[in-house]
Design a protein around this motif. Structure first.
Motif, short mmCIF file in Angstrom:
data_model
loop_
_atom_site.label_atom_id
_atom_site.label_comp_id
_atom_site.label_asym_id
_atom_site.label_seq_id
_atom_site.Cartn_x
_atom_site.Cartn_y
_atom_site.Cartn_z
N LEU A 57 -3.57 4.19 3.41
CA LEU A 57 -2.84 4.83 4.50
C LEU A 57 -3.41 4.44 5.87
O LEU A 57 -2.68 3.98 6.75
N SER A 58 -4.71 4.58 6.03
CA SER A 58 -5.34 4.24 7.31
C SER A 58 -5.23 2.74 7.58
O SER A 58 -5.00 2.32 8.71
N GLY A 112 3.21 16.08 -1.33
CA GLY A 112 2.90 16.10 0.10
C GLY A 112 1.40 15.91 0.32
O GLY A 112 0.63 15.83 -0.64
N ILE A 113 1.01 15.82 1.58
CA ILE A 113 -0.40 15.61 1.90
C ILE A 113 -0.91 16.85 2.62
O ILE A 113 -0.50 17.16 3.74
N PHE A 118 -10.81 8.67 2.46
CA PHE A 118 -10.55 9.87 1.68
C PHE A 118 -9.48 9.57 0.64
O PHE A 118 -8.44 9.01 0.95
N ASP A 175 9.38 10.28 -0.78
CA ASP A 175 9.17 10.86 -2.09
C ASP A 175 9.26 12.37 -2.00
O ASP A 175 9.23 12.94 -0.90
N THR A 217 3.63 5.90 -2.74
CA THR A 217 4.86 6.60 -3.15
C THR A 217 4.89 6.75 -4.67
O THR A 217 5.21 7.81 -5.20
N ARG A 238 -9.60 -4.97 -5.02
CA ARG A 238 -10.50 -4.21 -5.89
C ARG A 238 -10.61 -4.88 -7.27
O ARG A 238 -11.70 -4.94 -7.84
N GLU A 268 0.83 -1.21 0.00
CA GLU A 268 0.00 0.00 0.00
C GLU A 268 0.86 1.26 0.00
O GLU A 268 0.61 2.21 -0.75
N ALA A 322 -6.50 12.35 5.42
CA ALA A 322 -5.91 11.22 4.70
C ALA A 322 -5.75 10.01 5.62
O ALA A 322 -5.89 8.87 5.20
#
Ligand SMILES: Nc1ncnc2c1ncn2[C@@H]1O[C@H](COP(=O)(O)OP(=O)(O)OP(=O)(O)O)[C@@H](O)[C@H]1O
Ligand SMILES: [Mg+2]
Lengths: 138, 119
Positions: free
Chosen positions: A108-109, A86-87, A98, A82, A54, B63, A49, A93
């Protein structure tokens, strides 16, 4: 964090094939350090993930796969770097659900829930560094 | 893996496909196209996707599998995904990816029993 580094591989994350390579390396190191089947699957999936993030969101970067030790425990530490956008909204996020890519937004979560330690350092316009650790249990 | 190299077996009125390689980018698309073409050609009542050979399933592969089942459903064919390993199931749920809407079974025999023959 002053973890003892037992081994380290630095790998590029610039193609789809690199994502697979990073994932396989993470899996091999996790197995070699004595993580159980469930923990290996968890950290390998997190590697997949995060490497994909990245590649797709961070416009490519690199990853380190390390075997680490702390207080007699061994584990695998993964770092993804990277120099992408950016976030901007990190809490959103990380909350999950999201996505700026019209995807599910679970990478991410979900990765965060799969590992023992999760750290993210992101600066809008500069890039993102995500570090995770999964420990072997005794 | 090259295009068309995923073996698709006929089992009665159903198709059985065994996934062993990572389903990534071009491979995933070829996988879906091959399966849908096989469904059209054979008029299969059901589709079994055996994922016993996958030691990890990330959100991307999950998915692809779920989408393939939805595509087959649009064509009138039911899909059952069989052989999700314990560690894969645990990982998917922990990530929050429950594959809802996708039918699953423990193994090929159980999966076949869930697919009524068309005739
Ligand atoms: N390395 C990164 N650089 C920039 N933005 C990122 C990075 N990683 C994640 N993000 C942002 O955080 C969002 C959530 O990431 P997450 O992996 O959870 O979802 P996703 O990649 O969009 O979808 P998926 O469920 O397929 O992983 C992304 O949509 C993106 O906007
Ligand atoms: Mg993602």
């Amino acid at each position: 964090m002053s973890d003892q580094v037992l081994s380290r591989d630095d790998l590029p994350v610039t193609t789809e094939g690199d994502v697979v390579t990073v994932r396989r390396r993470a899996q091999a190191v996790a197995q070699a350090r004595g993580l159980g089947t469930f923990a290996v699957a968890a950290v390998t999936t997190a590697a997949s993930e995060l490497a994909r993030n990245t590649l797709t969101h961070g416009r490519g970067g690199d990853a380190s796969v390390e075997a680490v030790a702390r207080d007699g425990r061994q584990g695998v530490r993964l770092t993804f770097r990277d120099q992408g956008p950016g976030i901007a909204d990190l809490s959103r996020a990380l909350a999950g659900g999201f996505s700026t890519a019209r995807s599910l937004g679970l990478g991410l979560s979900g990765s965060r829930r799969l590992v023992d330690e999760f750290d993210i350092d992101t600066t809008p316009g500069k890039g993102t560094v995500v570090t995770v650790i999964k420990w072997a249990r005794f | 893996m090259a295009r068309g190299s995923i073996p698709i077996l006929r089992v009665g009125d159903n198709l059985l496909v065994t996934v062993q390689t990572d389903l990534h980018d071009a491979v995933a698309e070829a996988f879906q196209e091959d399966l849908l073409a096989a469904i059209e050609k054979t008029g299969a009542a059901g589709l079994l996707i055996d994922v016993t050979g996958l030691d990890i399933v990330d959100s991307y592969v999950a998915r692809v599998l779920a989408d393939t089942a939805k595509m087959a459903r649009l064509m009138g064919t039911d899909t059952v995904i069989v052989g999700i390993r314990p560690e894969v199931a645990a990982t998917l749920v922990r990530m929050g990816y429950t594959m809802s809407g996708v039918r699953t079974a423990l193994n090929v025999d159980d999966g076949l029993a869930m697919l009524p023959a068309r005739r």
